[in-house]
Design an enzyme around this catalytic site. Structure first.
Site, PDB file in Angstrom:
ATOM      1  CD  GLU A 299      -2.968   1.039   2.294  1.00  0.00           C
ATOM      2  OE1 GLU A 299      -3.006   1.953   3.141  1.00  0.00           O
ATOM      3  OE2 GLU A 299      -3.730   0.054   2.308  1.00  0.00           O
ATOM      4  CD  GLU A 302      -2.562   0.475  -4.432  1.00  0.00           C
ATOM      5  OE1 GLU A 302      -3.547   0.427  -5.204  1.00  0.00           O
ATOM      6  OE2 GLU A 302      -2.526  -0.162  -3.355  1.00  0.00           O
ATOM      7  CB  CYS A 319      -6.901  -2.910   5.728  1.00  0.00           C
ATOM      8  SG  CYS A 319      -7.051  -1.515   6.836  1.00  0.00           S
ATOM      9  CB  SER A 339      -5.397   0.632  -1.345  1.00  0.00           C
ATOM     10  OG  SER A 339      -4.483  -0.452  -1.420  1.00  0.00           O
ATOM     11  CE  LYS A 378     -10.598  -7.745   8.600  1.00  0.00           C
ATOM     12  NZ  LYS A 378      -9.774  -7.219   7.492  1.00  0.00           N
ATOM     13  CD  GLU A 381     -11.618  -8.789   3.618  1.00  0.00           C
ATOM     14  OE1 GLU A 381     -10.890  -8.030   2.947  1.00  0.00           O
ATOM     15  OE2 GLU A 381     -11.464  -8.971   4.840  1.00  0.00           O
ATOM     16  CD  GLU A 386     -14.271  -9.894  -4.631  1.00  0.00           C
ATOM     17  OE1 GLU A 386     -15.124 -10.738  -4.980  1.00  0.00           O
ATOM     18  OE2 GLU A 386     -14.548  -8.857  -4.022  1.00  0.00           O
ATOM     19  CB  CYS A 534      -9.461  -3.670  14.415  1.00  0.00           C
ATOM     20  SG  CYS A 534      -9.333  -3.579  12.622  1.00  0.00           S
TER      21      CYS A 534
END
Length: 625
Positions: A299, A302, A319, A339, A378, A381, A386, A534
């Protein structure tokens, strides 16, 4: 322009007592001076007098709906709800008279009369506010017998289960979703006994614009909303001799899971956590902190690439899966700004089933990756198509902090007294930068530390000989803290960079709308869906209790402080100095943003708009500059 000192007004109002006049009130015969804008409940709390509540959440749900907090007030004809009744000069209040206690008992008995009270098999048994309140009031028998709902439990999605039969219509889920997250998934539907607080047309949460953050689960006082459990599947994998089961723990878990076993908030239990996981039978115990360092390598580079190529800006972190789903639904024109990095736990899964499998001659099809995560998002996710290949997903199972605690109890482990142990290598090696991912502002600080080291190379080389950690690592403390929005300016080499940090989706909405309207410009923005980051995730321990710390930022900063303590005590505190990550690049990935890195560590996002059903193909979105 957005003010850099704007606080998260949706979550916690600032204490303005010094600017407001004070008045005299008497509660249970005790005189006290309080701000004139206080409620009776706030005044009593300041005196240390407990008034029980059920629907109340400070600054979030103050509606007096449950009537559990009623008190006697001199001059009032009826009992009044303390959570909404304002104080006045000379007010006399009684909180514990026989009349008050009887009224509270009658109210709770009425709630219990049509509640699905199968407490012994309930997930919240022992940590249920209704159960605790009934015990506190000495309710031993239910006088009233009422009709009970018979609604099928909704659990068609992979992240949150909804049981309307346990709902007590406290409206806390609706309030936190509307007032803190600004997603407005829940609304009041039907009338009378048929009233439910539900998504549109009582659809499953997987069929509406739910961002899967789990803040409604944290807010629920009972078990009407719980995480979708995967404990049995994980036990089955551990006990299967054909499976090689690897577990990874998110950074925040090492400072939160101790709370499940009565340890103080913010206790660092890293070594005990590792020991517990080994005794549960996992073949390898690794740290998601390792792949957080890896995420920063990708990242930060990036971001540097965007700086050197003039955008598109603002560059947005990726994230947090709750934030990503929110962006896909509500702000899809910002998708090109995201990102492309997978989240750390997904990167970890991809590397485990490729690099680690090759290095240890293990069939990747036999590897089961279990992630211990702070949130329900999560789970969603990990199930995204993908996030893996046609043959296998990067991560097989996600357990919340609470689920892991249940597994530890099932195995009869005495967690507080377990010995300390260390993560396995190499995917258990991490720097302090990887650890602070668990706190709001931590991703940004970790990324900027590395970007600063790359773009200010000469300065860092001048300081390389120093043994002082403060000199070796450039800290960015302006990104820390519980303010809902934090705005800073940082000099990275020749680039003057404007940075934003937002936690809680309401604050993300504020920032993104300001950018859309041209009121504010940023180069880089970190967004976390959950208040506090988190450490305040929807899968973290539910503290609840008398003062409803469940949704308060007061305890979340203790968790965050513990993560920064780990960071400071690490020998290496910048992600690019992680030798295991360096070795990974040398042996497998070659360099950040390489073709193989993009294959395993990067992904794409989708415009969902008002349709939550997963689209068949990518919808092209014009980039913002």
């Amino acid at each position: 322009m957005i003010s850099s000192n704007l606080h998260n007004e949706q979550i916690r109002q600032g204490d303005n007592d010094t600017k407001i006049g004070e008045i005299n009130v008497t509660i249970d015969g005790i005189p006290i001076r309080v701000p004139e804008n206080y409620t009776v409940l706030e005044a009593a709390t300041k005196l240390g007098i407990h008034i029980p509540t059920l629907c109340y959440l400070e600054d979030i749900n103050e509606i007096g709906a449950c009537r559990v907090c009623v008190v006697e007030i001199d001059g009032a004809n009826t009992l009044q709800a303390a959570c909404v009744y304002p104080v006045r000069e000379g007010m006399q209040v009684i909180t514990n008279s026989a009349k008050v206690i009887q009224a509270r008992k009658a109210t709770v008995e009425l709630i219990l009369s049509n509640h699905d009270a199968r407490c012994l098999t309930c997930l919240r048994n022992g940590n249920c506010e209704l159960q605790s309140l009934a015990n506190e009031l000495g309710i031993r028998d239910i006088t009233y017998t009422g009709e009970r709902k018979q609604i099928e439990v909704q659990d068609d999605n992979v992240f949150i289960q909804r049981d309307y039969n346990k709902c007590i219509t406290c409206y806390r889920c609706q309030a936190i979703c509307a007032n803190v997250q600004k997603c407005n998934v829940y609304s009041t539907q039907q009338r009378g006994f048929e009233t439910v607080v539900a998504p549109y047309a009582q659809k499953d949460l997987g069929e509406v614009q739910c961002i899967t953050c789990g803040q409604c689960v944290i807010a629920c006082p009972v078990a009407s909303l719980i995480e979708k459990e995967a404990i049995e599947e994980v036990w089955d994998a551990i006990q299967d001799p054909e499976k090689y089961v690897v577990v990874q723990t998110a950074p925040s878990i090492q400072v939160t899971i101790g709370e499940e076993f009565g340890m103080p908030v913010g206790t660092v239990v890293t070594g005990k956590l590792v020991t517990a996981l080994r005794r549960l039978g996992f073949d390898k115990v690794f740290a998601t902190d390792f792949s957080a360092d890896l995420t920063i390598m990708e990242e930060a580079n990036e971001f540097i690439h965007r700086l050197q190529n003039n955008g598109p800006f603002p560059f947005l972190t990726s994230c947090c899966p709750g934030w990503i789903k929110y962006c896909e639904h509500f702000f899809p024109d910002f998708i090109p700004n995201l990102s492309t990095c997978k989240s750390p736990h997904e990167m970890f899964g991809a590397i485990t089933k490729s690099y680690f499998a090759q290095k240890n001659d293990i069939d990747p099809n036999k590897i089961v990756v279990v992630a211990i995560m702070p949130c329900t998002a999560k789970k969603f996710e990990a199930a995204r198509p993908e996030m893996g290949t046609k043959q296998m997903q990067d991560v097989d199972y996600v357990l919340t902090t609470r689920e892991l605690a249940r597994m530890i109890r099932q195995a009869a482990l005495d967690f507080p007294n377990l010995p300390e142990n260390e993560y396995d290598k190499p995917l258990g090696i991490y720097t302090g930068a990887g650890t602070i991912f668990g706190a709001t502002g931590g991703v940004m600080e970790a990324a900027v530390r590395t970007a600063y080291a790359v773009l200010n190379e000469n300065e860092m080389q001048d300081n390389a000989g120093s043994k002082r950690k403060e000199t070796q690592t450039v800290d960015f403390k302006e990104f820390r803290g519980q303010d809902g929005l934090k705005i800073s300016n940082v000099q990275l080499g020749k680039y003057h960079v404007r940075i934003g940090v937002a936690h809680g989706i309401a604050n993300a909405k504020t920032v993104l709308e300001a950018v859309q309207k041209g009121q504010e410009d940023f180069h880089y923005i970190e967004i976390m869906a959950c208040p506090g980051g988190c450490v305040g995730g929807g899968g973290q321990p539910i503290l609840g209790g008398r003062y409803h710390k469940t949704v308060s930022l007061d305890y979340r900063h203790n968790r965050a402080d513990a993560l920064y303590k780990i960071d400071y005590n690490k020998e290496l505190r910048m992600a690019h100095l992680n030798e295991a990550v360096q070795q990974l690049y040398t042996e497998f990935l070659k360099e950040p943003l390489s073709d193989i890195s993009k294959k395993y560590l990067h992904t794409k996002y989708y415009k969902r708009g008002l349709d939550p059903i997963y689209p068949d193909k990518i919808v092209e979105v014009s980039p913002r500059h």
